[in-house]
Write an enzyme that holds these catalytic residues in place. Structure first.
Site, PDB file in Angstrom:
ATOM      1  CE  LYS A   1      -9.155   2.313   3.587  1.00 20.62           C
ATOM      2  NZ  LYS A   1      -9.312   3.674   3.137  1.00 20.62           N
TER       3      LYS A   1
ATOM      4  NE  ARG B   1     -10.040  10.936   8.756  1.00 20.74           N
ATOM      5  CZ  ARG B   1      -9.141  10.124   8.216  1.00 20.74           C
ATOM      6  NH1 ARG B   1      -9.482   8.929   7.778  1.00 20.74           N
ATOM      7  NH2 ARG B   1      -7.891  10.500   8.105  1.00 20.74           N
TER       8      ARG B   1
ATOM      9  CG  ASP C   1     -11.895   3.777   6.265  1.00 22.64           C
ATOM     10  OD1 ASP C   1     -11.399   4.688   6.956  1.00 22.64           O
ATOM     11  OD2 ASP C   1     -11.643   3.641   5.056  1.00 22.64           O
TER      12      ASP C   1
ATOM     13  CB  SER D   1      -8.401   5.420   7.454  1.00 21.50           C
ATOM     14  OG  SER D   1      -8.885   5.423   6.140  1.00 21.50           O
TER      15      SER D   1
ATOM     16  CG  HIS E   1      -1.725   1.265   1.314  1.00 23.76           C
ATOM     17  ND1 HIS E   1      -2.914   1.398   0.617  1.00 23.76           N
ATOM     18  CD2 HIS E   1      -1.528   2.450   1.936  1.00 23.76           C
ATOM     19  CE1 HIS E   1      -3.408   2.606   0.821  1.00 23.76           C
ATOM     20  NE2 HIS E   1      -2.587   3.265   1.624  1.00 23.76           N
TER      21      HIS E   1
HETATM   22  N1  URA Z   1      -5.983   6.884   2.760  1.00 23.38           N
HETATM   23  C1  URA Z   1      -6.929   6.266   3.466  1.00 23.38           C
HETATM   24  O1  URA Z   1      -7.427   5.216   3.077  1.00 23.38           O
HETATM   25  N2  URA Z   1      -7.321   6.816   4.629  1.00 23.38           N
HETATM   26  C2  URA Z   1      -6.809   7.965   5.109  1.00 23.38           C
HETATM   27  O2  URA Z   1      -7.204   8.392   6.163  1.00 23.38           O
HETATM   28  C3  URA Z   1      -5.826   8.613   4.348  1.00 23.38           C
HETATM   29  C4  URA Z   1      -5.421   8.041   3.170  1.00 23.38           C
END
Ligand code: URA
Length: 428
Positions: free
Chosen positions: A190, A171, A164, A186, A83
């Site tokens: 995932k 957010r 999320d 966050s 990621h």
């Molecule tokens: N990417 C995400 O998935 N969440 C965040 O809070 C910031 C970047």
């Protein structure tokens, strides 16, 4: 008896939330019992007051439990994912996923779309005619189990960490993205929910990244490595430079074309180096030691896996990539050495040319973007091409040109301060 107001005020006043408070508030938010304005207030209190390691871990767990956790432990090959926290010209997933699959791992990657100046992997792949981001969990498993493919890059289903999804949308519009515990939970909710056994994080630092300072990036990386490790996912993070764009292109189909160059054994040195560095980390986390990913790039196996991966999701690997209707090349206004090529300026201009979106759900132009003809350290002469802008909307060209006014600095050779691509490594 919990209430949204009692949880918000506890955090507002600097308190530590209990496990029960965290579980309740995220569950009630997912069910619609806690209203968006209450969750926004809580997010702002968290931005200002922070969360402890225990709170962040529980918050992450509660977000995972708001949906379904996938499980690939029965696959015959180890699973590993990567990621990136997002950068400009960051197309690394495109060559990396098939490369790691070619080396014997299975790569289940749930990716996102771009928002603002950083591009999204799904937008890039959608430039390939026919390619589909939405596939079922059953099809994902079939592809991962097939040793001739072994890599999936797809959109997360609605049932993956739904808390999320809703919280991130809030957010984004309430100035509450910039919080290390919220970002870490966050991303990791995932990644843990997607069922990968191991994970390599590429935490970007610099002008074109979310986080501009190395110490902030290290703090985020540490928080994410802790969350992954505590959840049983072998996790390591590289801190990598994002002051200057990666490679020589930014924009969807332009980046696919550059990734194909890498898979064919060529491509820009920085993209190749970072792809191989991340591949080595992924293979080590997956327990596949002693395999050199450079071999799979050189002998065409990574390209074979790319073709299979694209076809498996409906794409035509031989189709011509879309190109923009208009181009304009900006020329050097002086002779000298390129001392800086600014990732943020290039990212913003790429976005304004149509490669990115201002709001979730907006369409993107597949062919829009910027080709960079120079890199920091290159000697150039006045009148030489520096950047070529691509767009379907010619009215965007003056806007982008204005954003690029100071993007490329020309000076003396001794003013070039190139930094290494990999700035640090964080392990459990
Ligand atoms: N990417 C995400 O998935 N969440 C965040 O809070 C910031 C970047």
């Amino acid at each position: 008896m919990h209430s949204a107001v009692s949880v918000i005020t506890a955090k507002r006043d600097g308190g530590e939330l209990s496990d029960a408070q965290i579980d309740w508030v995220l569950d009630a938010f997912t069910r619609g019992e806690v209203a968006d304005e209450q969750m926004s207030a809580l997010a702002m209190a968290i931005v200002l007051r922070g969360m402890t390691r225990r709170e962040t871990a529980r918050w992450t767990q509660a977000m995972i439990e708001s949906g379904r956790r996938m499980d690939f432990r029965d696959l015959p090959r180890p699973t590993v994912d990567k990621h990136s926290t997002g950068g400009v010209g960051d197309k690394i997933t495109l060559p990396l996923a098939p490369l790691v699959a070619a080396c014997g791992a299975a790569v289940p990657q749930l990716s996102g779309r771009g928002l603002g100046h950083t591009g999204g992997t799904l937008d890039k792949l959608e430039a390939i005619p026919g390619w589909q981001a939405d596939i079922s969990a059953a099809r994902m498993r079939e592809i991962l189990a097939d040793p001739s493919i072994g890599a999936v890059v797809c959109a997360a289903g609605a049932d993956l960490a739904p808390a999320d999804k809703r919280l991130y949308a809030l957010r984004d519009v309430t100035g509450t993205v910039e919080s290390i515990p919220l970002i870490a939970s966050s991303i990791m909710s995932k990644k843990i929910a997607e069922g990968t056994g191991a994970l390599v994080l590429d935490v970007k630092v610099g002008r074109g990244a979310f986080l501009k300072q190395l110490d902030q990036a290290r703090e985020l990386a540490t928080a994410m490595v802790e969350l992954g490790t505590d959840a049983g996912v072998r996790t390591v993070a590289l801190l990598t430079a994002m002051d200057t764009p990666l490679g020589c292109t930014a924009g969807n189909s332009l980046e696919v074309a550059e990734s194909l160059d890498v898979l064919a054994g060529g491509g820009p040195a920085d993209v190749v180096d970072l792809t191989l560095a991340l591949a080595r980390e992924m293979l080590a986390q997956a327990g596949l030691d002693g395999i050199d990913p450079a071999d799979a790039l050189a002998d065409g196996r990574a390209m074979d896996h790319w073709r299979a991966m694209i076809s498996a999701q409906g794409g035509d690997p031989d189709a011509q990539l879309p190109s923009a209707r208009h181009t304009e090349t900006l020329l050097a206004t002086a002779s000298g050495t390129v001392t800086h090529l600014d990732a943020l300026d290039i990212g913003l201009a790429t976005w304004r040319l149509g490669a990115g979106r201002a709001r979730q759900g907006d369409p993107v132009q597949h062919g829009a973007g910027i080709e960079m003809h120079v890199k920091p350290g290159d000697e150039i002469t006045e009148g030489q091409p520096i950047l070529t802008l691509h767009t379907d909307t010619p009215e965007a060209i003056p806007v982008a040109t204005d954003l690029l006014r100071d993007a490329c600095t020309i000076g003396a050779a001794e003013d070039v301060h190139t930094q290494p691509l990999i700035l640090g490594r964080v392990t459990a």
